[in-house]
Design a protein around this motif. Structure first.
Motif, PDB file in Angstrom:
ATOM      1  N   MET A 219       0.839  -1.190   0.000  1.00 51.81           N
ATOM      2  CA  MET A 219       0.000   0.000   0.000  1.00 51.81           C
ATOM      3  C   MET A 219       0.876   1.243   0.000  1.00 51.81           C
ATOM      4  SD  MET A 219      -2.890  -1.096   2.824  1.00 51.81           S
ATOM      5  CE  MET A 219      -1.681  -1.703   4.029  1.00 51.81           C
ATOM      6  N   LYS A 220       0.376   2.284  -0.639  1.00 52.08           N
ATOM      7  CA  LYS A 220       1.000   3.602  -0.575  1.00 52.08           C
ATOM      8  C   LYS A 220      -0.030   4.567  -0.009  1.00 52.08           C
ATOM      9  CE  LYS A 220       3.079   7.288  -3.355  1.00 52.08           C
ATOM     10  NZ  LYS A 220       3.408   7.752  -4.731  1.00 52.08           N
ATOM     11  N   VAL A 221       0.301   5.179   1.122  1.00 52.85           N
ATOM     12  CA  VAL A 221      -0.603   6.111   1.790  1.00 52.85           C
ATOM     13  C   VAL A 221      -0.021   7.521   1.652  1.00 52.85           C
ATOM     14  CG1 VAL A 221      -1.660   6.755   3.989  1.00 52.85           C
ATOM     15  CG2 VAL A 221      -1.356   4.337   3.401  1.00 52.85           C
ATOM     16  N   VAL A 222      -0.862   8.455   1.234  1.00 53.66           N
ATOM     17  CA  VAL A 222      -0.410   9.828   1.011  1.00 53.66           C
ATOM     18  C   VAL A 222      -1.279  10.789   1.806  1.00 53.66           C
ATOM     19  CG1 VAL A 222      -0.001  11.640  -0.705  1.00 53.66           C
ATOM     20  CG2 VAL A 222       0.371   9.249  -1.315  1.00 53.66           C
ATOM     21  N   THR A 223      -0.629  11.676   2.562  1.00 53.80           N
ATOM     22  CA  THR A 223      -1.304  12.773   3.245  1.00 53.80           C
ATOM     23  C   THR A 223      -0.553  14.061   2.905  1.00 53.80           C
ATOM     24  OG1 THR A 223      -0.006  12.879   5.289  1.00 53.80           O
ATOM     25  CG2 THR A 223      -1.706  11.162   5.164  1.00 53.80           C
ATOM     26  N   LYS A 224      -1.026  15.169   3.422  1.00 49.91           N
ATOM     27  CA  LYS A 224      -0.292  16.422   3.228  1.00 49.91           C
ATOM     28  C   LYS A 224       1.081  16.366   3.879  1.00 49.91           C
ATOM     29  CE  LYS A 224      -4.175  19.635   2.690  1.00 49.91           C
ATOM     30  NZ  LYS A 224      -4.858  20.841   3.228  1.00 49.91           N
ATOM     31  N   GLY A 225       1.230  15.510   4.867  1.00 48.84           N
ATOM     32  CA  GLY A 225       2.487  15.429   5.600  1.00 48.84           C
ATOM     33  C   GLY A 225       3.519  14.495   5.021  1.00 48.84           C
ATOM     34  N   GLY A 226       3.150  13.702   4.004  1.00 53.04           N
ATOM     35  CA  GLY A 226       4.147  12.808   3.429  1.00 53.04           C
ATOM     36  C   GLY A 226       3.560  11.575   2.786  1.00 53.04           C
ATOM     37  N   ASN A 227       4.467  10.682   2.405  1.00 59.20           N
ATOM     38  CA  ASN A 227       4.138   9.396   1.795  1.00 59.20           C
ATOM     39  C   ASN A 227       4.588   8.281   2.726  1.00 59.20           C
ATOM     40  OD1 ASN A 227       4.084   9.642  -1.757  1.00 59.20           O
ATOM     41  ND2 ASN A 227       4.093  11.373  -0.377  1.00 59.20           N
ATOM     42  N   TRP A 228       3.801   7.237   2.800  1.00 53.31           N
ATOM     43  CA  TRP A 228       4.170   6.046   3.556  1.00 53.31           C
ATOM     44  C   TRP A 228       4.020   4.836   2.644  1.00 53.31           C
ATOM     45  CZ3 TRP A 228       1.955  10.266   5.583  1.00 53.31           C
ATOM     46  CH2 TRP A 228       2.436  10.759   6.797  1.00 53.31           C
ATOM     47  N   ILE A 229       5.053   4.029   2.535  1.00 50.90           N
ATOM     48  CA  ILE A 229       4.971   2.750   1.835  1.00 50.90           C
ATOM     49  C   ILE A 229       4.769   1.671   2.886  1.00 50.90           C
ATOM     50  CG2 ILE A 229       6.156   1.087   0.369  1.00 50.90           C
ATOM     51  CD1 ILE A 229       5.391   3.653  -1.085  1.00 50.90           C
TER      52      ILE A 229
ATOM     53  N   VAL B 228      -7.616  12.736   9.648  1.00 53.58           N
ATOM     54  CA  VAL B 228      -6.476  13.027   8.781  1.00 53.58           C
ATOM     55  C   VAL B 228      -6.844  12.615   7.353  1.00 53.58           C
ATOM     56  CG1 VAL B 228      -4.097  12.423   8.196  1.00 53.58           C
ATOM     57  CG2 VAL B 228      -4.735  12.811  10.586  1.00 53.58           C
ATOM     58  N   ALA B 229      -6.865  13.579   6.452  1.00 62.71           N
ATOM     59  CA  ALA B 229      -7.189  13.276   5.052  1.00 62.71           C
ATOM     60  C   ALA B 229      -6.066  12.428   4.450  1.00 62.71           C
ATOM     61  CB  ALA B 229      -7.370  14.565   4.266  1.00 62.71           C
ATOM     62  N   HIS B 230      -6.439  11.337   3.788  1.00 58.10           N
ATOM     63  CA  HIS B 230      -5.442  10.443   3.212  1.00 58.10           C
ATOM     64  C   HIS B 230      -6.011   9.717   2.003  1.00 58.10           C
ATOM     65  CE1 HIS B 230      -7.881   8.052   5.998  1.00 58.10           C
ATOM     66  NE2 HIS B 230      -7.554   6.980   5.295  1.00 58.10           N
ATOM     67  N   GLU B 231      -5.146   9.399   1.059  1.00 59.99           N
ATOM     68  CA  GLU B 231      -5.511   8.522  -0.036  1.00 59.99           C
ATOM     69  C   GLU B 231      -4.644   7.276   0.034  1.00 59.99           C
ATOM     70  OE1 GLU B 231      -4.685  10.832  -3.628  1.00 59.99           O
ATOM     71  OE2 GLU B 231      -2.871   9.633  -3.949  1.00 59.99           O
ATOM     72  N   VAL B 232      -5.176   6.174  -0.477  1.00 54.56           N
ATOM     73  CA  VAL B 232      -4.457   4.902  -0.402  1.00 54.56           C
ATOM     74  C   VAL B 232      -4.462   4.249  -1.771  1.00 54.56           C
ATOM     75  CG1 VAL B 232      -4.214   2.695   0.783  1.00 54.56           C
ATOM     76  CG2 VAL B 232      -5.290   4.621   1.970  1.00 54.56           C
ATOM     77  N   LEU B 233      -3.280   3.865  -2.231  1.00 56.14           N
ATOM     78  CA  LEU B 233      -3.129   3.118  -3.468  1.00 56.14           C
ATOM     79  C   LEU B 233      -2.783   1.681  -3.096  1.00 56.14           C
ATOM     80  CD1 LEU B 233      -2.982   3.126  -6.576  1.00 56.14           C
ATOM     81  CD2 LEU B 233      -0.567   3.778  -6.362  1.00 56.14           C
ATOM     82  N   TYR B 234      -3.578   0.743  -3.585  1.00 58.05           N
ATOM     83  CA  TYR B 234      -3.426  -0.669  -3.219  1.00 58.05           C
ATOM     84  C   TYR B 234      -2.857  -1.462  -4.395  1.00 58.05           C
ATOM     85  CZ  TYR B 234      -6.812   0.572   0.445  1.00 58.05           C
ATOM     86  OH  TYR B 234      -7.466   1.155   1.497  1.00 58.05           O
ATOM     87  N   PHE B 235      -1.887  -2.298  -4.101  1.00 54.18           N
ATOM     88  CA  PHE B 235      -1.319  -3.185  -5.107  1.00 54.18           C
ATOM     89  C   PHE B 235      -1.608  -4.631  -4.691  1.00 54.18           C
ATOM     90  CE2 PHE B 235       1.212   0.699  -5.270  1.00 54.18           C
ATOM     91  CZ  PHE B 235       1.177   0.992  -6.632  1.00 54.18           C
ATOM     92  N   GLY B 236      -2.800  -5.109  -5.054  1.00 56.78           N
ATOM     93  CA  GLY B 236      -3.185  -6.486  -4.749  1.00 56.78           C
ATOM     94  C   GLY B 236      -3.255  -6.781  -3.273  1.00 56.78           C
ATOM     95  N   VAL B 237      -3.938  -5.923  -2.515  1.00 58.57           N
ATOM     96  CA  VAL B 237      -3.904  -6.005  -1.055  1.00 58.57           C
ATOM     97  C   VAL B 237      -5.187  -6.606  -0.490  1.00 58.57           C
ATOM     98  CG1 VAL B 237      -3.686  -4.677   1.078  1.00 58.57           C
ATOM     99  CG2 VAL B 237      -2.389  -4.003  -0.939  1.00 58.57           C
TER     100      VAL B 237
END
Length: 255
Positions: A47-57, A70-79
């Motif tokens: 997963m890749k999580v993105v907020t205004k404060g940064g990116n988390w893998i 906390v506003a966030h978007e999540v990109l899923y790779f077969g999760v």
């Protein structure tokens, strides 16, 4: 509960709501917020999580903590995920910021079991004890260095985002300072103020964290090293070990 949006269950009169969800490869959950805090665990996939404060893998078998609102978007790779949604009053005191955390074997088993617990579980019974133990284990979990902080300054943010799209370990603070029409000293001071890291530390962290996702997806160490501008796979492996405390091969063996 499985594959049910949290907004449908948010009013459940329990401190913890557990939901299991499956996502197709490449699915993007656009920016959104939750009233409750969320612990998002990936049993498999990245997963890749993105907020205004940064990116988390978030590699397989790790989890990301997302505080309430906390506003966030999540990109899923077969999760395939297991999520805990926790009432603000029940949040462990150790969890105040977004962070990727380790997941112990006990915490992993509790997360897998939690989604089969009745929605309005008996708080004084076995299921209530399970949820209580989950919160205790969550409080003890160790934060992992999988965060790429992002600045607020618009000029610097744009430059950082461009780097994350095409990472290159050879980019220098002199190059960035020149492109931003700043002295190197002013650039270095601004970068540290905005990210809490020196440019060199941030560049190394970004390359290693971005490499995690590619390693988890099956890319070779040699391919990643070449794409990111390292002189050799050995040079990449040395940097990886310096940041994460283990070699890329050891990391893959633990997936």
């Amino acid at each position: 509960m499985r594959n049910i949006p949290i907004h449908v269950l948010d009013a459940t009169p329990r401190s913890v709501v557990a939901i299991g969800s499956d996502y197709p490869d490449g699915f993007l959950h656009p920016s959104h917020t939750h009233r409750r805090a969320q612990l998002l665990y990936g049993a498999k996939g990245v997963m890749k999580v993105v907020t205004k404060g940064g990116n988390w893998i978030v590699p397989p078998q790790r989890a990301v903590w997302i505080p309430p609102q906390v506003a966030h978007e999540v990109l899923y790779f077969g999760v395939s995920t297991r999520s805990l949604y926790i009432e603000p009053a029940s949040i462990p005191s150790t969890r105040t910021d977004c962070q990727v955390i380790s997941v112990s074997p006990l915490l992993r088993q509790l997360l897998m079991e939690s989604v089969d617990v009745p929605l309005e579980y008996e708080e004084q019974g076995r299921d209530g004890a399970l949820m209580s133990l989950l919160l205790h284990e969550l409080a003890r979990a160790t934060e992992l260095p999988f965060h790429i902080p992002l600045p607020i300054d618009p000029r610097l943010l744009s430059r950082c985002q461009a780097f994350l799209q095409v990472p290159d370990i050879h980019q220098s603070p002199q190059d960035w300072a020149r492109d931003l029409y700043m002295s190197e000293r002013s650039f270095s001071r601004l970068f540290r103020e905005q990210t809490t890291m020196s440019f060199g530390q941030w560049r190394q962290r970004a390359c290693v964290v971005l490499a995690l996702a590619r390693l988890s997806a099956g890319a070779s160490i040699t391919r990643i090293a070449l794409d990111f501008g390292y002189e050799s796979p050995a040079a990449f492996s040395t940097m990886f070990r310096r940041i994460l405390g283990q070699s890329p091969t050891a990391y893959l063996d633990n997936l």
